[in-house]
Design a protein around this motif. Structure first.
Motif, short mmCIF file in Angstrom:
data_model
loop_
_atom_site.label_atom_id
_atom_site.label_comp_id
_atom_site.label_asym_id
_atom_site.label_seq_id
_atom_site.Cartn_x
_atom_site.Cartn_y
_atom_site.Cartn_z
N ILE A 63 45.94 64.36 21.49
CA ILE A 63 47.15 65.00 21.99
C ILE A 63 47.04 66.49 21.69
CG2 ILE A 63 49.65 65.23 21.81
CD1 ILE A 63 49.86 62.36 20.97
N GLU A 64 47.11 67.30 22.73
CA GLU A 64 47.08 68.76 22.59
C GLU A 64 48.47 69.30 22.89
OE1 GLU A 64 43.91 71.45 24.48
OE2 GLU A 64 45.70 71.86 25.68
N LEU A 65 49.00 70.12 21.97
CA LEU A 65 50.37 70.62 22.07
C LEU A 65 50.38 72.14 22.21
CD1 LEU A 65 51.61 68.49 19.06
CD2 LEU A 65 52.22 68.05 21.44
N ALA A 66 50.86 72.62 23.33
CA ALA A 66 50.97 74.07 23.53
C ALA A 66 52.05 74.64 22.61
CB ALA A 66 51.30 74.38 24.99
N THR A 67 51.82 75.84 22.11
CA THR A 67 52.75 76.41 21.13
C THR A 67 54.15 76.60 21.71
OG1 THR A 67 52.00 78.64 21.77
CG2 THR A 67 50.95 77.61 19.86
N ASP A 68 54.26 76.95 22.99
CA ASP A 68 55.59 77.18 23.56
C ASP A 68 56.36 75.86 23.69
OD1 ASP A 68 53.51 76.75 25.43
OD2 ASP A 68 54.81 77.31 27.09
N ALA A 69 55.65 74.76 23.91
CA ALA A 69 56.31 73.46 23.96
C ALA A 69 56.86 73.08 22.58
CB ALA A 69 55.34 72.39 24.45
N LEU A 70 56.14 73.46 21.53
CA LEU A 70 56.58 73.13 20.18
C LEU A 70 57.74 74.02 19.72
CD1 LEU A 70 53.15 72.58 18.39
CD2 LEU A 70 54.79 70.84 19.12
N ARG A 71 57.77 75.26 20.19
CA ARG A 71 58.81 76.20 19.76
C ARG A 71 60.07 76.11 20.59
NH1 ARG A 71 54.37 81.03 19.04
NH2 ARG A 71 53.53 80.31 17.02
N ALA A 72 59.96 75.51 21.78
CA ALA A 72 61.14 75.37 22.65
C ALA A 72 62.17 74.47 21.99
CB ALA A 72 60.71 74.80 24.00
N GLU A 73 63.42 74.56 22.45
CA GLU A 73 64.49 73.75 21.91
C GLU A 73 65.13 72.91 23.01
OE1 GLU A 73 67.28 76.04 19.68
OE2 GLU A 73 65.78 76.83 18.30
N ILE A 74 65.67 71.76 22.62
CA ILE A 74 66.31 70.86 23.57
C ILE A 74 67.45 70.15 22.85
CG2 ILE A 74 64.83 68.86 23.04
CD1 ILE A 74 64.80 68.23 26.05
N ASN A 75 68.52 69.86 23.58
CA ASN A 75 69.63 69.12 22.99
C ASN A 75 69.24 67.68 22.73
OD1 ASN A 75 71.46 71.30 23.04
ND2 ASN A 75 71.96 70.89 25.21
N ASP A 76 69.68 67.15 21.60
CA ASP A 76 69.35 65.78 21.26
C ASP A 76 69.77 64.81 22.36
OD1 ASP A 76 68.76 67.12 18.97
OD2 ASP A 76 69.80 65.75 17.61
N ALA A 77 70.91 65.10 22.99
CA ALA A 77 71.45 64.20 24.01
C ALA A 77 70.60 64.19 25.28
CB ALA A 77 72.88 64.57 24.34
N ASP A 78 69.74 65.20 25.43
CA ASP A 78 68.94 65.33 26.65
C ASP A 78 67.56 64.70 26.53
OD1 ASP A 78 71.01 66.68 27.84
OD2 ASP A 78 70.23 68.66 27.30
N VAL A 79 67.30 64.04 25.42
CA VAL A 79 65.96 63.49 25.22
C VAL A 79 66.07 62.08 24.66
CG1 VAL A 79 65.70 64.38 22.87
CG2 VAL A 79 63.68 63.96 24.24
N SER A 80 65.16 61.25 25.07
CA SER A 80 65.10 59.86 24.59
C SER A 80 63.76 59.63 23.91
CB SER A 80 65.28 58.88 25.76
OG SER A 80 65.14 57.55 25.32
N ILE A 81 63.80 59.13 22.70
CA ILE A 81 62.56 58.87 21.95
C ILE A 81 62.14 57.42 22.16
CG2 ILE A 81 61.53 58.75 19.65
CD1 ILE A 81 63.43 61.03 18.85
N PRO A 82 60.98 57.17 22.74
CA PRO A 82 60.56 55.79 23.01
C PRO A 82 60.38 55.00 21.72
CG PRO A 82 59.22 57.38 24.22
CD PRO A 82 60.00 58.16 23.21
N PRO A 83 60.67 53.71 21.76
CA PRO A 83 60.43 52.86 20.58
C PRO A 83 58.93 52.66 20.37
CG PRO A 83 61.06 51.51 22.45
CD PRO A 83 61.21 52.95 22.88
N MET A 84 58.57 52.00 19.27
CA MET A 84 57.16 51.77 18.97
C MET A 84 56.45 51.09 20.14
SD MET A 84 55.33 49.64 15.89
CE MET A 84 55.82 50.80 14.60
N ASN A 85 55.36 51.67 20.56
CA ASN A 85 54.52 51.09 21.61
C ASN A 85 53.44 50.24 20.93
OD1 ASN A 85 52.73 50.52 23.72
ND2 ASN A 85 53.17 52.45 24.75
#
Length: 524
Positions: free
Chosen positions: A160-182
């Motif tokens: 997994i490669e993570l761009a720095t701007d993706a890591l520094r960006a912010e998002i509201n908790d309500a706007d994202v869903s964290i998948p359960p264990m795969n």
């Protein structure tokens, strides 16, 4: 939340508890979140990214779970490549997480960038799946797909490669869903495949079972033992699957490629190969002849009929297929009978290396041995008795020096209550010797044995055989006892083989890392 926080939350959802890595600016948002979650995910800082990858590999093999290592892009990822390459050939589920420059630079020449490296191209041949993240919203899906790949089929590393701007960006908790264990895909065989396999087994009077690394990956030891019991059949393992069946089991003929296993194969009328790829080491560079019908059960469909034609080939999860077969089979009243007991005795009481026998006697039955590339270590593959999966770590295909201590560190993190020993040559140990500092920092009581003859011995032997002497094989070593003590570890020196076991016994009682130098005579 930031992208770094989102990424860590996704790792937590996948059950990640330990990470091996070296921090850097590209990954600061991830490290900030790891600090906040330090009671949930433990980070172990290494001294070289290659060592961190080996640690993640040792962790994965010792547990059957995903091992995670993390590096900065460019040189950090490149350093990790040796461990990722080893994990690829060993089919180990290792996740490499690395940073990357801002996504708007993605189309620029990486050779002109700070920490520049085309990591997708660099790791394409040593991973089964790659995720490149350029936007914060891509993080949950990327992590979910990565763990799905790691836990499905024949395991291999994922990037997994993570761009720095993706890591520094912010998002509201309500706007994202964290998948359960795969948990990945664990397909079984179809009813027709099971019927064909049962038909093949029922025709055989003396089936022979060859167990590969898929048994260790899926932790299918109980199912394998049940199949052996039902058929009254001998079991030999591939070198990578050492420990797939307890080697003191009445059904075990230990690791394949000893005289007893070849005799048993010749006397059999069916070969049941489970979770194996038929590697060059196990088949003598594919010189092995299989004259009886082959039932091949393997997670990777590309391996079926690849090197040996199968009378019945089943591409599915080995553990699941074993459960299906066992449910349909009835216990035999004949099978190999007394011949099995005779073969087991031959395999169990073959002559073994005295120092390996002493090491086995000193270590608890559930202890883990991590073997580096060295002459004594080669003997251990046949001679060191192992009682379960994940208890024997070594580099049998890529033959990567440096895995001994680092693999042991990963295993010790995974199993803090068990004894872990690294068996190294002087050459392999010095390739990752700074990781003694890692063991000391985290008070990991790994016992490291260094067989010291001031030589790359296995290389010297082939040179002497070819042109009568050696070139580039003599090395200058430190005083290993003082070297260990300088890190804060305990140091011992053994010059008489009679002192070896008592010294190992003493080291195993310590609550700190230790090193035992075993002085050996030059091999040429």
């Amino acid at each position: 939340m930031t992208g770094g926080e989102l990424f860590v939350e996704c790792l937590k959802a996948q059950g990640v508890k330990d990470i091996f890595g070296i921090p850097g600016g590209h990954l600061d948002p991830v490290y900030e979140s790891l600090y906040k979650n330090r009671d949930t995910i433990h980070h172990y800082v290494g001294r070289h990214e290659g060592g961190c990858a080996f640690m993640a590999d040792g962790y994965a093999r010792a547990t059957g779970e995903v091992g995670v290592c993390m590096t900065v892009p460019g040189p950090g990822a490149a350093n990790a490549a040796i461990g990722i390459g080893e994990a690829y050939t060993a089919c180990s589920p290792v996740l490499l997480v690395t940073g990357q420059n801002p996504s708007h630079l993605a189309k620029k020449d990486p050779g002109k960038m700070f920490h520049g490296l085309d990591q997708k191209a660099a790791f394409a041949t040593m991973t089964k799946h790659i995720e490149l993240v350029h936007n914060i919203r891509e993080i949950p899906g990327a992590v979910n797909r990565a763990f799905g790949a790691l836990r499905s089929g024949r395991p291999r590393p994922v990037l997994i490669e993570l761009a720095t701007d993706a890591l520094r960006a912010e998002i509201n908790d309500a706007d994202v869903s964290i998948p359960p264990m795969n948990k990945g895909l664990r397909p079984g065989a179809s009813p027709d495949e099971i019927s064909e396999a049962i038909g093949l087994i029922e025709k055989a009077e003396r089936p022979f079972i060859f167990a590969g690394g898929g048994i260790c990956h899926t932790r299918a030891t109980e199912e394998l033992l049940e199949l052996a019991r039902l058929l009254g059949a001998p079991v030999a393992t591939s070198a990578k699957a050492k420990g797939a069946i307890p080697e003191d089991s009445a059904y075990s003929l230990r690791v394949f490629n000893n005289p007893t296993t070849h005799t048993a194969l010749k006397e059999s009328d069916l070969l049941i190969a489970i979770g194996t790829r038929f590697t060059y080491r196990d088949t003598g560079n594919w010189s092995l002849k299989i004259n009886q019908p082959l039932l091949h059960i393997e997670a990777d469909p590309a391996e079926i009929n690849r090197d040996y034609p199968a009378a019945v080939g089943i591409s599915a999860n080995p553990k699941v297929v074993l459960q299906q077969l066992n449910a349909e089979l009835k216990e035999r009243s004949d099978g190999w009978g007394e011949r099995l007991r005779e073969l087991h005795r031959q395999a169990a009481y073959a002559e073994r290396s005295p120092i390996i026998e002493q090491l086995r006697a000193a270590m608890p039955l559930d202890a883990i041995l991590s073997v580096d590339v060295n002459i004594t270590g080669y003997a251990a593959t046949q001679d060191f008795t192992v009682y379960g999966p994940g208890m024997y770590i070594w580099s049998g295909i890529s033959v990567a020096m440096g895995i001994g201590l680092t693999g042991a560190i990963g295993a010790q993190v995974a199993h803090p209550d068990r004894k872990v020993v690294a068996l190294c040559g002087d050459g392999g140990f010095l390739m990752n010797s700074p990781e003694l500092a890692t063991a000391v920092k985290y008070n990991l009581p790994v016992v490291t044995i260094v067989m010291n003859d001031n030589t790359f011995s296995s290389i010297a032997r082939t040179q002497v055989d070819r042109f009568g002497t050696g070139l580039g094989v003599d090395v200058v070593n430190p005083d290993f006892v003082k070297f260990a003590e300088s890190f804060g570890a305990a140091g011992f020196c053994v010059e008489d083989e009679a002192d070896f076991k008592p010294t190992v016994d003493k080291a195993l009682t310590l609550d700190k890392p230790s090193l035992i130098e075993v002085v050996k005579r030059k091999q040429y």
